[in-house]
Design a protein around this motif. Structure first.
Motif, mmCIF file in Angstrom:
data_model
loop_
_atom_site.group_PDB
_atom_site.id
_atom_site.type_symbol
_atom_site.label_atom_id
_atom_site.label_comp_id
_atom_site.label_asym_id
_atom_site.label_seq_id
_atom_site.Cartn_x
_atom_site.Cartn_y
_atom_site.Cartn_z
ATOM 1 N N ASP A 117 0.826 -1.207 0.000
ATOM 2 C CA ASP A 117 0.000 0.000 0.000
ATOM 3 C C ASP A 117 0.863 1.262 0.000
ATOM 4 N N HIS A 162 -0.558 4.733 -0.427
ATOM 5 C CA HIS A 162 -1.282 5.787 0.296
ATOM 6 C C HIS A 162 -0.625 7.165 0.174
ATOM 7 N N ASP A 179 -4.584 0.681 -2.961
ATOM 8 C CA ASP A 179 -4.532 1.773 -1.972
ATOM 9 C C ASP A 179 -3.433 2.762 -2.341
ATOM 10 N N GLY A 214 -7.565 -1.201 -4.578
ATOM 11 C CA GLY A 214 -7.690 -1.275 -3.133
ATOM 12 C C GLY A 214 -8.996 -0.636 -2.698
ATOM 13 N N ASN A 215 -9.385 -0.865 -1.461
ATOM 14 C CA ASN A 215 -10.649 -0.299 -0.995
ATOM 15 C C ASN A 215 -10.635 1.224 -1.005
ATOM 16 N N HIS A 216 -9.490 1.849 -0.760
ATOM 17 C CA HIS A 216 -9.433 3.309 -0.779
ATOM 18 C C HIS A 216 -9.566 3.864 -2.190
ATOM 19 N N ASP A 217 -9.051 3.148 -3.170
ATOM 20 C CA ASP A 217 -9.180 3.583 -4.556
ATOM 21 C C ASP A 217 -10.645 3.541 -4.994
ATOM 22 N N HIS A 236 -5.617 -7.136 -3.100
ATOM 23 C CA HIS A 236 -5.368 -6.087 -2.114
ATOM 24 C C HIS A 236 -5.465 -6.591 -0.672
ATOM 25 N N HIS A 261 -3.312 -4.155 2.714
ATOM 26 C CA HIS A 261 -4.568 -3.774 3.359
ATOM 27 C C HIS A 261 -4.493 -3.662 4.873
ATOM 28 N N ASP A 269 1.983 -4.737 3.462
ATOM 29 C CA ASP A 269 1.546 -3.400 3.865
ATOM 30 C C ASP A 269 2.275 -3.011 5.148
#
Length: 255
Positions: free
Chosen positions: A24, A26, A58, A88-91, A171, A210, A226
């Protein structure tokens, strides 16, 4: 090793193909660029070998420069499609916020304000959203205008998994008991406990991010890379060359 499972120690990548799986990012474009330089220096001495760089998602939120991270990845993929980008979940959370200014969603609560700032937008998180809806609504409109179309296209193009040899990359992880080719996209970007608590071998070794760990975590059935790069200043990756596996790291400034 069970009949249907692969142990990390026995897992191999395809012959003649070097694999790199980056954790990740970020918003830490500085660390991402440093990791790519590290990988490029290795590939210089491996002429004739094919390669893939798998980015595990992410890319945005929390760190200071999500916009530059996406710019970097777009250019990397344009330069060579062997650069693979997973979601990723944030994307996905960024895409969801751009479509709908949800005040209590992932984006607003977990680092999206920093993402917006990287695009020059001050997106204020107001605990009294329902009384002051215009605050976030105006910020949302400004962010929609500020995010380039090719950034939206990039986020929408992200795939959720890829597999090479004895390794499956995603992810967050997988749902135990579900075949790899039938995994749910939500699990691939969100799952934690059910995956982490599973001690049996999977049909392939799962390489994921993640869930932040102080240093890359190598288990019999999975590898977590990560290492909280946005805050720790350490970005980690798994390098695979046939049966040889190693964790590589780049270090920068901690936030």
């Amino acid at each position: 090793m069970t009949e249907t499972g692969i142990h990390y120690l026995d897992a191999r990548g395809p012959d003649g193909l070097r694999l790199y799986a980056i954790g990740d990012v970020h918003g830490r474009q500085d660390l991402l660029a440093a990791m790519h330089r590290r990988i490029a220096s290795e590939l210089e001495y491996a002429s004739g070998s094919d390669w893939r760089i798998v980015h595990l998602g992410d890319y945005v939120d929390r760190g200071p420069d999500s916009k530059s991270v996406i710019d970097f990845l777009i250019e990397a993929r344009k330069r060579d499609p062997r650069n693979i980008m997973l979601a990723g979940n944030h994307d996905i959370g960024m895409l969801e916020f751009l479509a709908d200014a949800e005040p209590d969603g992932l984006f607003m609560n977990y680092g999206g304000i920093q993402t917006a700032q990287s695009y020059g937008v001050d997106l204020v998180r107001d605990a009294h959203w329902y009384g002051k809806a215009g605050t976030v609504a105006r910020g949302h409109a400004a962010l929609v205008k500020a995010v380039p179309r090719n950034h939206v296209d990039f986020l929408q193009s992200l795939t959720f998994s890829v597999s090479f040899g004895d390794f499956f990359f995603c992810h967050a992880g997988i749902r135990p008991g579900v075949p790899l080719d039938r995994q749910n996209q939500q699990d691939l970007i969100w799952i934690r406990d059910a995956f982490h608590d599973h001690q049996e071998l999977f049909s392939k070794v799962i390489v994921h991010g993640h869930t932040p760990v102080p240093e890359a975590e190598v288990k019999a059935n999975r590898v977590n890379v990560d290492t909280l790069a946005w805050k720790s200043g350490m970005l980690s990756a798994l390098a695979i060359n046939g049966g040889d596996k190693q964790i590589i790291e780049v270090q920068g400034k901690a936030l």
